[in-house]
Write a protein that holds these residues in place. Structure first.
Motif, PDB file in Angstrom:
ATOM      1  N   GLU A  45      -5.636  -2.714  -1.580  1.00 51.52           N
ATOM      2  CA  GLU A  45      -6.434  -1.709  -0.876  1.00 51.52           C
ATOM      3  C   GLU A  45      -5.592  -0.859   0.071  1.00 51.52           C
ATOM      4  OE1 GLU A  45      -7.057  -5.708   1.213  1.00 51.52           O
ATOM      5  OE2 GLU A  45      -7.007  -4.988  -0.847  1.00 51.52           O
ATOM      6  N   ILE A  46      -4.430  -1.347   0.441  1.00 47.55           N
ATOM      7  CA  ILE A  46      -3.497  -0.558   1.256  1.00 47.55           C
ATOM      8  C   ILE A  46      -2.507   0.178   0.351  1.00 47.55           C
ATOM      9  CG2 ILE A  46      -1.699  -0.668   3.025  1.00 47.55           C
ATOM     10  CD1 ILE A  46      -3.206  -3.074   4.207  1.00 47.55           C
ATOM     11  N   ILE A  48      -2.914   1.458  -2.462  1.00 47.83           N
ATOM     12  CA  ILE A  48      -3.518   2.632  -3.104  1.00 47.83           C
ATOM     13  C   ILE A  48      -3.280   3.903  -2.282  1.00 47.83           C
ATOM     14  CG2 ILE A  48      -5.831   2.428  -2.104  1.00 47.83           C
ATOM     15  CD1 ILE A  48      -5.621   2.981  -5.722  1.00 47.83           C
ATOM     16  N   LYS A  49      -3.006   3.739  -0.980  1.00 46.45           N
ATOM     17  CA  LYS A  49      -2.773   4.881  -0.090  1.00 46.45           C
ATOM     18  C   LYS A  49      -1.325   5.363  -0.133  1.00 46.45           C
ATOM     19  CE  LYS A  49      -6.175   2.913   3.046  1.00 46.45           C
ATOM     20  NZ  LYS A  49      -6.352   2.230   4.325  1.00 46.45           N
ATOM     21  N   GLY A  50      -0.447   4.575  -0.739  1.00 48.21           N
ATOM     22  CA  GLY A  50       0.974   4.894  -0.744  1.00 48.21           C
ATOM     23  C   GLY A  50       1.375   5.831  -1.865  1.00 48.21           C
ATOM     24  N   TYR A 130       6.064   4.017   3.510  1.00 45.42           N
ATOM     25  CA  TYR A 130       5.995   4.831   2.286  1.00 45.42           C
ATOM     26  C   TYR A 130       4.982   4.216   1.310  1.00 45.42           C
ATOM     27  CZ  TYR A 130       7.915   7.765  -1.469  1.00 45.42           C
ATOM     28  OH  TYR A 130       8.085   8.680  -2.475  1.00 45.42           O
ATOM     29  N   SER A 132       2.456   2.257   2.066  1.00 47.66           N
ATOM     30  CA  SER A 132       1.098   2.139   2.614  1.00 47.66           C
ATOM     31  C   SER A 132       0.497   3.483   3.029  1.00 47.66           C
ATOM     32  CB  SER A 132       1.114   1.186   3.806  1.00 47.66           C
ATOM     33  OG  SER A 132       1.921   1.678   4.838  1.00 47.66           O
ATOM     34  N   GLY A 133       1.233   4.564   2.805  1.00 44.38           N
ATOM     35  CA  GLY A 133       0.724   5.882   3.197  1.00 44.38           C
ATOM     36  C   GLY A 133       0.821   6.141   4.672  1.00 44.38           C
ATOM     37  N   GLY A 134       1.701   5.392   5.350  1.00 43.11           N
ATOM     38  CA  GLY A 134       1.873   5.557   6.792  1.00 43.11           C
ATOM     39  C   GLY A 134       2.804   6.705   7.132  1.00 43.11           C
ATOM     40  N   ARG A 135       2.969   6.899   8.421  1.00 40.20           N
ATOM     41  CA  ARG A 135       3.839   7.982   8.928  1.00 40.20           C
ATOM     42  C   ARG A 135       5.297   7.624   8.697  1.00 40.20           C
ATOM     43  NH1 ARG A 135       4.014  12.258  12.608  1.00 40.20           N
ATOM     44  NH2 ARG A 135       5.843  12.202  13.966  1.00 40.20           N
TER      45      ARG A 135
END
Length: 138
Positions: A45-46, A48-50, A130, A132-135
């Motif tokens: 679920e995390i 998928i954001k990456g 990268y 996890s779609g984080g900053r």
């Protein structure tokens, strides 16, 4: 595989601890490395954001090799890879861009002292961001 200037065992264990504390990460067996490696696996679920090219196998954004090697393979954004290679912190993985692997997999050399540890731990957190779609760092 790193052939010389191997990281001390405690540095390897400390890197595993850094990775285990990252949000949504569990430790497990790598889908692409030897059984003695430790994979950093991101919850679906995390993940998928990456970025699509942030993984070697589903959820696996990095792994650290066995104690006799202690280098890491990780996926990093292109702009970070350029800096890593220019600073000789690692090299392009031979399978990068082949066999279904994304082109941004690098081998990062295992840290031998505290300064190197901080650098490699930072790269691991960037790989996680990268994936996890984080900053990402500028």
């Amino acid at each position: 595989m790193q052939l010389n200037q191997i990281a001390p065992p405690d540095m390897r264990e400390r890197l595993i601890a850094v990775g285990a504390q990252l949000k949504g990460v569990s430790l497990g067996r790598s889908g692409v490395s030897i059984p003695e490696s430790t994979a950093f696996l991101l919850q679906p679920e995390i993940a998928i954001k990456g970025a699509a090219d942030a993984f070697m196998t589903p959820g696996e954004f990095a792994h650290i090799h066995a104690i006799w090697d202690a280098s890491l393979h990780m996926n990093l954004p292109r702009q970070v890879l350029e800096k890593v290679f220019a600073a000789n912190w690692g090299e392009k993985h031979p399978a990068a861009g082949y066999f279904g692997f994304p082109p941004n997999i690098a081998m990062i050399y295992g840290p031998r002292d505290e300064d190197e540890f901080r650098t490699v731990a930072t790269l691991l957190t960037i790989s996680h961001a990268y994936a996890s779609g984080g900053r990402l760092p500028e």
